[in-house]
Design an enzyme around this catalytic site. Sequence first.
Site, PDB file in Angstrom:
ATOM      1  N   TYR A 173      27.549 -13.577 -11.414  1.00 15.55           N
ATOM      2  CA  TYR A 173      27.338 -13.579  -9.967  1.00 15.55           C
ATOM      3  C   TYR A 173      26.870 -12.188  -9.507  1.00 15.55           C
ATOM      4  CZ  TYR A 173      28.304 -13.070  -5.022  1.00 15.55           C
ATOM      5  OH  TYR A 173      28.194 -12.753  -3.696  1.00 15.55           O
TER       6      TYR A 173
ATOM      7  N   SER B 156      14.537  -3.559   1.118  1.00 12.87           N
ATOM      8  CA  SER B 156      15.423  -4.163   0.113  1.00 12.87           C
ATOM      9  C   SER B 156      14.922  -5.532  -0.290  1.00 12.87           C
ATOM     10  CB  SER B 156      16.826  -4.309   0.739  1.00 12.87           C
ATOM     11  OG  SER B 156      17.694  -5.031  -0.098  1.00 12.87           O
TER      12      SER B 156
ATOM     13  N   THR C 283      21.239  -8.514   8.124  1.00 11.11           N
ATOM     14  CA  THR C 283      20.503  -8.889   6.911  1.00 11.11           C
ATOM     15  C   THR C 283      19.515  -9.993   7.259  1.00 11.11           C
ATOM     16  OG1 THR C 283      22.328  -8.224   5.508  1.00 11.11           O
ATOM     17  CG2 THR C 283      20.754  -9.769   4.553  1.00 11.11           C
TER      18      THR C 283
ATOM     19  N   HIS D 106      17.330  -7.350  -1.644  1.00 15.56           N
ATOM     20  CA  HIS D 106      18.678  -7.895  -1.842  1.00 15.56           C
ATOM     21  C   HIS D 106      19.050  -7.757  -3.340  1.00 15.56           C
ATOM     22  CE1 HIS D 106      21.349 -10.576   0.748  1.00 15.56           C
ATOM     23  NE2 HIS D 106      22.010 -10.596  -0.392  1.00 15.56           N
TER      24      HIS D 106
ATOM     25  N   ARG E 257      25.488  -2.772  -7.180  1.00 13.40           N
ATOM     26  CA  ARG E 257      26.251  -3.160  -8.379  1.00 13.40           C
ATOM     27  C   ARG E 257      27.013  -2.017  -9.050  1.00 13.40           C
ATOM     28  NH1 ARG E 257      21.351  -5.962  -8.228  1.00 13.40           N
ATOM     29  NH2 ARG E 257      21.456  -8.241  -8.422  1.00 13.40           N
TER      30      ARG E 257
ATOM     31  N   PRO F  93      26.085  -3.239   1.313  1.00 14.82           N
ATOM     32  CA  PRO F  93      27.060  -4.296   1.600  1.00 14.82           C
ATOM     33  C   PRO F  93      27.084  -5.320   0.481  1.00 14.82           C
ATOM     34  CG  PRO F  93      25.050  -4.622   2.881  1.00 14.82           C
ATOM     35  CD  PRO F  93      24.916  -3.293   2.175  1.00 14.82           C
ATOM     36  N   MET F  94      28.274  -5.636   0.009  1.00 14.23           N
ATOM     37  CA  MET F  94      28.422  -6.663  -1.029  1.00 14.23           C
ATOM     38  C   MET F  94      29.644  -7.513  -0.717  1.00 14.23           C
ATOM     39  SD  MET F  94      27.477  -4.545  -4.463  1.00 14.23           S
ATOM     40  CE  MET F  94      28.480  -3.168  -3.967  1.00 14.23           C
ATOM     41  N   ALA F  95      29.477  -8.805  -0.938  1.00 13.80           N
ATOM     42  CA  ALA F  95      30.545  -9.749  -0.649  1.00 13.80           C
ATOM     43  C   ALA F  95      31.685  -9.606  -1.667  1.00 13.80           C
ATOM     44  CB  ALA F  95      29.978 -11.171  -0.714  1.00 13.80           C
TER      45      ALA F  95
ATOM     46  N   ARG G  49      17.953 -10.733  -5.534  1.00 20.00           N
ATOM     47  CA  ARG G  49      18.793 -11.942  -5.439  1.00 20.00           C
ATOM     48  C   ARG G  49      18.242 -12.966  -4.451  1.00 20.00           C
ATOM     49  NH1 ARG G  49      24.012 -10.625  -7.286  1.00 20.00           N
ATOM     50  NH2 ARG G  49      25.256 -11.699  -5.707  1.00 20.00           N
TER      51      ARG G  49
END
Length: 392
Positions: A42, A272, A173, A274, A329, A95-97, A277
Amino acid sequence: MNAPTDRAAPAHPADGPEQEPLSPRDYATAARAELDPAVWDYIAGGSGDEVTLRGERAAYDRYRLRPRTLVDVSYCELGTTLLGRPVALPIGIAPMAYHRLVDAEGETATVRAAGALDALTITSTFASRTLEETARAASGPLWLQLYVLRERKVTESLVRRAEAAGYRALVITVDAPRMARRERDLRNGFHLPSHIRPANLDDEHTGGLHTGRAGGSTLAAHADRHHDAAFTWQDLAWLRSLTGLPLVLKGVLTAQDARQAADLGVEGLIVSTHGGRQLDGAIAALDALPEVVAAVPDACEVLVDGGVRRGTDVLKALALGARAVLVGRPVLWGLAVGGAAGAERVLTTLRDELAEAMALTGRPRIDTIGPDLLHRSPDPAYPLTPDDRDMA
Ligand SMILES: Cc1cc2nc3c(=O)[nH]c(=O)nc-3n(C[C@H](O)[C@H](O)[C@H](O)COP(=O)(O)O)c2cc1C
Ligand SMILES: CC(C)CC(=O)C(=O)O
């Protein structure tokens, strides 16, 4: 001369877990060994054939550096400002979930790591800690990323909560009106473990995230239900009228969109893809950066993210006009390996590498870094290693 000792040469960090990781890539190797393979996928994965995912790294490797010599680099100053506020370095956290997928504490640990360096953190709408918890743990600057959801009152309430908690900007976003097909997640039937939820949303908006099925990703299904795919420039004007907080658009890749945003009074842009992704086949963010920078007035600050893994990458992005870079990441890899201390070590490494790169290229301050530093090599990017496939 010292006599040689019988100590073995240090092993490559990948050879054993006892070896302290040195680079963000070492953290990737160590994180991969720790994480559930579906969680690794993921985080690491991209959309479609992952062409853009690989392209993000390749774009950096195509640029080589033209150092100047005999410059006094006994001290290099990394400080700058973002939206008028001082930061100690031009490197922030993207920002990352769901940071709790990799660390029990999650976003509050991440923000403490950033605080230790006085670096910017952007926390996600889909954080696994509430935006208030994260704000309480923060000592550095904090912006909130917003996915505009179909129910406008949810977005409005997130805006009000961000204002009350002291967030300094809203990051909208714009590259994810729907979530792209990420085949790793589809194959893995990716879903959230039962103890993790989007902490900023109420139960009405969090259903269906925990029960997986082969061939589906519950995150993608959730995004389809809740992201507002009809959100347009007119609606952005609504958001503009809602709050005095500065607005930053994340996911802009063209001069046209950049100009339109600046005309609407948007204060910042994040160039970006993303992290490869969303739209597979999209131009690398680094390659889109110059046209975006050229399209907007200086007052509109331009940041970039995707594939930043070395201090020299930060230098290249700044040379192409970015005010700062964001890192995604690698921060999760550090967090997975060593919690807040691990994330802090990853950021510290990037900061120290940037200082080294500035010294070795004769650019002791951010304002001495410009496009004359770069040579775009006609050679293809260096061959990608298997690890590069995962942008490690
Ligand atoms: C696990 C993960 C979750 C992400 N979640 C979000 C998100 O909630 N909102 C968002 O705007 N971008 C999200 N992104 C994209 C990042 O903000 C960023 O654009 C990208 O990761 C940068 O590339 P890098 O990981 O190569 O540094 C996510 C990325 C990853 C890897
Ligand atoms: C929950 C997702 C929409 C988060 C995201 O943006 C991502 O995984 O890239």
